[in-house]
Design a protein around this motif. Sequence first.
Motif, PDB file in Angstrom:
ATOM      1  N   THR A 260      -5.254   3.135  -5.309  1.00 60.38           N
ATOM      2  CA  THR A 260      -3.791   3.137  -5.204  1.00 60.38           C
ATOM      3  C   THR A 260      -3.171   1.781  -5.498  1.00 60.38           C
ATOM      4  O   THR A 260      -1.957   1.608  -5.333  1.00 60.38           O
ATOM      5  CB  THR A 260      -3.388   3.565  -3.788  1.00 60.38           C
ATOM      6  N   SER A 261      -3.982   0.791  -5.933  1.00 59.53           N
ATOM      7  CA  SER A 261      -3.472  -0.575  -6.097  1.00 59.53           C
ATOM      8  C   SER A 261      -3.664  -1.102  -7.506  1.00 59.53           C
ATOM      9  O   SER A 261      -4.545  -0.651  -8.244  1.00 59.53           O
ATOM     10  CB  SER A 261      -4.156  -1.512  -5.098  1.00 59.53           C
ATOM     11  N   THR A 262      -2.840  -2.093  -7.845  1.00 60.87           N
ATOM     12  CA  THR A 262      -2.805  -2.705  -9.165  1.00 60.87           C
ATOM     13  C   THR A 262      -2.803  -4.224  -9.026  1.00 60.87           C
ATOM     14  O   THR A 262      -2.143  -4.758  -8.137  1.00 60.87           O
ATOM     15  CB  THR A 262      -1.517  -2.273  -9.901  1.00 60.87           C
ATOM     16  N   VAL A 263      -3.518  -4.919  -9.904  1.00 63.73           N
ATOM     17  CA  VAL A 263      -3.453  -6.377  -9.938  1.00 63.73           C
ATOM     18  C   VAL A 263      -2.262  -6.785 -10.794  1.00 63.73           C
ATOM     19  O   VAL A 263      -2.196  -6.455 -11.982  1.00 63.73           O
ATOM     20  CB  VAL A 263      -4.757  -6.990 -10.492  1.00 63.73           C
ATOM     21  N   LYS A 264      -1.302  -7.519 -10.199  1.00 62.80           N
ATOM     22  CA  LYS A 264      -0.084  -7.904 -10.902  1.00 62.80           C
ATOM     23  C   LYS A 264      -0.089  -9.358 -11.365  1.00 62.80           C
ATOM     24  O   LYS A 264       0.683  -9.735 -12.254  1.00 62.80           O
ATOM     25  CB  LYS A 264       1.131  -7.696  -9.979  1.00 62.80           C
ATOM     26  N   ILE A 275      -5.804 -13.418  -6.911  1.00 62.90           N
ATOM     27  CA  ILE A 275      -5.113 -12.254  -7.448  1.00 62.90           C
ATOM     28  C   ILE A 275      -4.039 -11.802  -6.476  1.00 62.90           C
ATOM     29  O   ILE A 275      -4.159 -11.966  -5.255  1.00 62.90           O
ATOM     30  CB  ILE A 275      -6.082 -11.088  -7.739  1.00 62.90           C
ATOM     31  N   GLY A 276      -2.963 -11.240  -7.022  1.00 64.08           N
ATOM     32  CA  GLY A 276      -1.906 -10.636  -6.230  1.00 64.08           C
ATOM     33  C   GLY A 276      -1.819  -9.163  -6.578  1.00 64.08           C
ATOM     34  O   GLY A 276      -1.818  -8.801  -7.756  1.00 64.08           O
ATOM     35  N   ASN A 277      -1.719  -8.307  -5.577  1.00 64.94           N
ATOM     36  CA  ASN A 277      -1.824  -6.866  -5.781  1.00 64.94           C
ATOM     37  C   ASN A 277      -0.617  -6.098  -5.284  1.00 64.94           C
ATOM     38  O   ASN A 277       0.012  -6.479  -4.298  1.00 64.94           O
ATOM     39  CB  ASN A 277      -3.065  -6.328  -5.074  1.00 64.94           C
ATOM     40  N   GLU A 278      -0.351  -4.996  -5.974  1.00 62.14           N
ATOM     41  CA  GLU A 278       0.701  -4.059  -5.592  1.00 62.14           C
ATOM     42  C   GLU A 278       0.059  -2.700  -5.385  1.00 62.14           C
ATOM     43  O   GLU A 278      -0.769  -2.264  -6.184  1.00 62.14           O
ATOM     44  CB  GLU A 278       1.753  -3.975  -6.700  1.00 62.14           C
ATOM     45  N   GLY A 279       0.434  -2.042  -4.286  1.00 63.27           N
ATOM     46  CA  GLY A 279      -0.113  -0.718  -4.020  1.00 63.27           C
ATOM     47  C   GLY A 279       0.965   0.298  -3.738  1.00 63.27           C
ATOM     48  O   GLY A 279       2.108  -0.046  -3.429  1.00 63.27           O
ATOM     49  N   THR A 280       0.594   1.565  -3.829  1.00 59.87           N
ATOM     50  CA  THR A 280       1.508   2.668  -3.549  1.00 59.87           C
ATOM     51  C   THR A 280       0.772   3.703  -2.722  1.00 59.87           C
ATOM     52  O   THR A 280      -0.335   4.109  -3.071  1.00 59.87           O
ATOM     53  CB  THR A 280       2.010   3.323  -4.846  1.00 59.87           C
ATOM     54  N   GLY A 281       1.389   4.119  -1.609  1.00 59.74           N
ATOM     55  CA  GLY A 281       0.773   5.139  -0.778  1.00 59.74           C
ATOM     56  C   GLY A 281      -0.143   4.549   0.275  1.00 59.74           C
ATOM     57  O   GLY A 281      -0.129   3.353   0.562  1.00 59.74           O
ATOM     58  N   GLY A 282      -0.983   5.407   0.863  1.00 61.35           N
ATOM     59  CA  GLY A 282      -1.875   4.982   1.932  1.00 61.35           C
ATOM     60  C   GLY A 282      -3.113   4.280   1.409  1.00 61.35           C
ATOM     61  O   GLY A 282      -3.516   4.449   0.264  1.00 61.35           O
ATOM     62  N   GLY A 283      -3.714   3.466   2.274  1.00 60.24           N
ATOM     63  CA  GLY A 283      -4.962   2.795   1.931  1.00 60.24           C
ATOM     64  C   GLY A 283      -4.832   1.770   0.831  1.00 60.24           C
ATOM     65  O   GLY A 283      -5.783   1.520   0.084  1.00 60.24           O
ATOM     66  N   VAL A 284      -3.678   1.127   0.718  1.00 57.52           N
ATOM     67  CA  VAL A 284      -3.435   0.222  -0.401  1.00 57.52           C
ATOM     68  C   VAL A 284      -3.920  -1.184  -0.091  1.00 57.52           C
ATOM     69  O   VAL A 284      -4.135  -1.558   1.056  1.00 57.52           O
ATOM     70  CB  VAL A 284      -1.937   0.162  -0.759  1.00 57.52           C
ATOM     71  N   PHE A 285      -4.085  -1.967  -1.158  1.00 55.45           N
ATOM     72  CA  PHE A 285      -4.256  -3.409  -1.063  1.00 55.45           C
ATOM     73  C   PHE A 285      -3.030  -4.023  -1.709  1.00 55.45           C
ATOM     74  O   PHE A 285      -2.868  -3.992  -2.925  1.00 55.45           O
ATOM     75  CB  PHE A 285      -5.545  -3.837  -1.762  1.00 55.45           C
ATOM     76  N   ASP A 286      -2.167  -4.578  -0.878  1.00 53.13           N
ATOM     77  CA  ASP A 286      -0.905  -5.159  -1.329  1.00 53.13           C
ATOM     78  C   ASP A 286      -0.928  -6.680  -1.323  1.00 53.13           C
ATOM     79  O   ASP A 286       0.036  -7.315  -1.739  1.00 53.13           O
ATOM     80  CB  ASP A 286       0.231  -4.728  -0.384  1.00 53.13           C
ATOM     81  N   GLY A 287      -1.989  -7.260  -0.796  1.00 55.57           N
ATOM     82  CA  GLY A 287      -1.988  -8.684  -0.539  1.00 55.57           C
ATOM     83  C   GLY A 287      -2.625  -9.511  -1.635  1.00 55.57           C
ATOM     84  O   GLY A 287      -2.596  -9.180  -2.817  1.00 55.57           O
ATOM     85  N   ARG A 288      -3.225 -10.612  -1.225  1.00 57.76           N
ATOM     86  CA  ARG A 288      -3.850 -11.562  -2.127  1.00 57.76           C
ATOM     87  C   ARG A 288      -5.344 -11.649  -1.827  1.00 57.76           C
ATOM     88  O   ARG A 288      -5.786 -11.291  -0.740  1.00 57.76           O
ATOM     89  CB  ARG A 288      -3.242 -12.966  -1.939  1.00 57.76           C
ATOM     90  N   ASP A 302      -6.472 -11.032   1.833  1.00 55.85           N
ATOM     91  CA  ASP A 302      -5.293 -10.946   2.686  1.00 55.85           C
ATOM     92  C   ASP A 302      -4.843  -9.484   2.693  1.00 55.85           C
ATOM     93  O   ASP A 302      -4.641  -8.890   1.635  1.00 55.85           O
ATOM     94  CB  ASP A 302      -4.227 -11.869   2.080  1.00 55.85           C
ATOM     95  N   THR A 303      -4.714  -8.899   3.874  1.00 51.24           N
ATOM     96  CA  THR A 303      -4.421  -7.472   3.967  1.00 51.24           C
ATOM     97  C   THR A 303      -2.973  -7.181   4.380  1.00 51.24           C
ATOM     98  O   THR A 303      -2.687  -6.116   4.920  1.00 51.24           O
ATOM     99  CB  THR A 303      -5.378  -6.811   4.958  1.00 51.24           C
ATOM    100  N   CYS A 304      -2.065  -8.113   4.124  1.00 50.91           N
ATOM    101  CA  CYS A 304      -0.646  -7.831   4.365  1.00 50.91           C
ATOM    102  C   CYS A 304      -0.210  -6.596   3.584  1.00 50.91           C
ATOM    103  O   CYS A 304      -0.736  -6.312   2.499  1.00 50.91           O
ATOM    104  CB  CYS A 304       0.217  -9.008   3.920  1.00 50.91           C
ATOM    105  N   LEU A 305       0.770  -5.893   4.109  1.00 52.22           N
ATOM    106  CA  LEU A 305       1.364  -4.756   3.415  1.00 52.22           C
ATOM    107  C   LEU A 305       2.720  -5.156   2.853  1.00 52.22           C
ATOM    108  O   LEU A 305       3.514  -5.806   3.539  1.00 52.22           O
ATOM    109  CB  LEU A 305       1.516  -3.579   4.367  1.00 52.22           C
ATOM    110  N   GLY A 306       2.989  -4.744   1.610  1.00 53.23           N
ATOM    111  CA  GLY A 306       4.208  -5.124   0.905  1.00 53.23           C
ATOM    112  C   GLY A 306       3.819  -5.801  -0.392  1.00 53.23           C
ATOM    113  O   GLY A 306       3.326  -6.917  -0.410  1.00 53.23           O
ATOM    114  N   ALA A 307       4.009  -5.141  -1.499  1.00 58.47           N
ATOM    115  CA  ALA A 307       3.398  -5.490  -2.783  1.00 58.47           C
ATOM    116  C   ALA A 307       3.623  -6.933  -3.214  1.00 58.47           C
ATOM    117  O   ALA A 307       4.740  -7.450  -3.164  1.00 58.47           O
ATOM    118  CB  ALA A 307       3.913  -4.553  -3.865  1.00 58.47           C
ATOM    119  N   THR A 308       2.541  -7.562  -3.682  1.00 56.73           N
ATOM    120  CA  THR A 308       2.591  -8.909  -4.244  1.00 56.73           C
ATOM    121  C   THR A 308       2.875  -8.824  -5.738  1.00 56.73           C
ATOM    122  O   THR A 308       2.211  -8.090  -6.470  1.00 56.73           O
ATOM    123  CB  THR A 308       1.264  -9.644  -4.013  1.00 56.73           C
TER     124      THR A 308
END
Length: 748
Positions: A260-264, A275-288, A302-308
């Motif tokens: 569910t995640s993308t490297v941005k 790397i900085g990541n953006e995710g959508t939905g459950g089980g995402v990796f949104d952090g760095r 880094d497991t913060c939620l909220g897309a990087t």
Amino acid sequence: MRRKLIAVLTGTVLAAGTLIGVSAPSAALSPGVSFAASDLPTWQTNGIVWAMAESNGVMYVGGTFTAIRPPKVAAGGAGSVSAVNFAALDAYTGNPAGCSLSVTGGSATVRALDVSPDGRTLYIGGSFTAVNGVGTTKLAAVNLPSCTVNTNFKPAAVNTTVRAIEATASAVYFGGDFKTVGSAARNRLAAVSTTGTLLPWAPSADQPVRALHVPAGRNIVLAGGDFLTMNGADSKALAVLNNTTGANIRTYPNFFIPKTSTVKSIDSDATSFYIGNEGTGGGVFDGRARLDLTTYNQIWRDTCLGATQAVSVYGATLYAAHHAHDCSSMNSFPDGPRVHLSAQSINGPSPMYQWNPITNDGQGEQIGPRTLAHTSAGSGRDMLWTGGEFTTVNGAAQQSLTRFGPGPGTAGPGVPKFVSAESRASGQNTIRWQSTSDPDDSELTYRVYRNGSATPLATVNSSSRWWDLPQASFTDTTAVPGTSYTYRVQATDPSGRSGALSAQVQITTATSAAAYPAMVRADGAITYWRLGDSLAAAADSSNGNKMGLPNLGAKPSGSVGALRSDNNRAASFDGVDDMIFGQQRVSAPTVFSAEAWFKTNTTTGGKILGFGNAQPRRNGTFLGYSSVYDRHVYMSDAGNLVFGTWSGTRVVVTSPARYNDDAWHHVVATQGPAGMVLYVDGVKVASNTVSANTVSLGSWRIGGDSIPSSWPNAPTSRHFKGTIDEFAVYPTALTAAQVAAHNQQGRR
């Protein structure tokens, strides 16, 4: 964007009299932070900024916009200048730099920029058909510093959007959505020479590529994006490629990056890439994440939620643009409104640094900042720029572009809150307050003033972050017994900027120590909420400085207290959503005692006290029930008390008697090498020999938290309806004699 040059930067109480306080060091900015959080005057666009690249003191900006304008000017206002999807600004002043290009054709947009290592060529990627009227398709080159289109750069037509560019001395790597370059198949990755000739480098990604990076001195290309496979191999969102053949050097299979995640964004320093990541939905990796440039293995995540959206390394600090809303898993801020910019150490992502510039979500997809870039002059001159969709910065109108300099910042600290006082002994007044924060200074100095004097009685140094505001305190030992005094507190940052004075608190100095609190402190309490303050907080009366904060409707000082010889009041709880929790999370103790007085006639039970890992949402709309919790005492619907811990299974001891009789009762739960003991009204009522408990990070709380039905005698309500007083925690298992003495003293 590949780095062309790496820039590497490298509690005391003072008083007029005899005072006792809490100390911490000071620094010019928060340790590790190189840029002030105060934004500097910067020209702005009337649209979205997607990409930036800096060279020789000029910040090149690309995006979707038609004009730029001075700071503090509304769109279309005085001084606006045409700038079609491209602008060049002086990196150190924020003013136009004299390079004007129009990127046009169809729904033109610039999505990628990079400058050649020699600084003589700027490469532009996106979706367009011309630059300054010179025909080109999705990819162009500009001569620097003349700012003229390089007509010798003639790549074949790219069939759709270019989203990432990395230029080296001999090749220009690019990625995006495309599948062909000219007549040649190129599945979302390609490279051309410095004249635009298509090179044989042709890795194949099955979905779009959004980030490329060539670390200095390495023969690799790092690729990030949406893809599931690279060159046919399982490698979700991230791959390490040979810079000549395009072959896979390292793949990341089995959803190392979740599906569910993308490297941005990707950046690097001498030893690692980020790397900085953006995710959508459950089980995402949104952090760095940080990965090693030799082994390509992960160092931390880094497991913060909220897309990087972007990452940028400067010295030993990783700056990030995102819309993070929940970093509680990183022992940072709990869930709540979005945070758009942050800084953290490259040596470990938690806790984040106190660096808090504020933007809004803005326009478009309402993501906020989307790109970061910094200068590399060193010598304390550098600037950090961000661009994106935001339309305000630090509360003022500023669209799509802003920058931050080396400081000091122009904003000072806030006002200390919840100032209270107690006289613990003859001639001693202890003043407690919740520390405040400063946008870019974690180490603040607090001046304490007595009786309206313009000269501070004491100064106390204390460390804080905007989401972590611990209690600070000092004890005035020069007070005269029986005399009334007033106190106020003011915060000052290392640059000398001061916030406003706090509210005033008044106290009459004791002529002798109150017996029960003195006993609690003498037995070593490290948290002691007396719960009698007429404020929206539970001040800590121990030396631990662990203030309790009410969630929703809990009312400190809402009821008559438990102690017969003391007029201190107690906290009332409604049994619906009230609790008081410790804001500072700590490691759960293995040996402890937790103590409280309570009074209730409830028939729905509830948690009286416990340790848990959750915290309420920052906007106060959600309770934040713990997913990891134990060391708790709860009441069953029938009125029995249950003391429970978790050691791989639920372990409880239960009182035979019931205590929902609307009378005051004293409860102490201890656990140590000899096991668990539950005392009620000074007498042991249940015990076992279990010394194990769960390892977790959290805080103590009273009045409510998770109690699933799987716990023995679980109550109907997880919240306690009644009154709680004199809550204390100790780092030892109190003896039976100590517990009995506390109970006896409380009833005298």
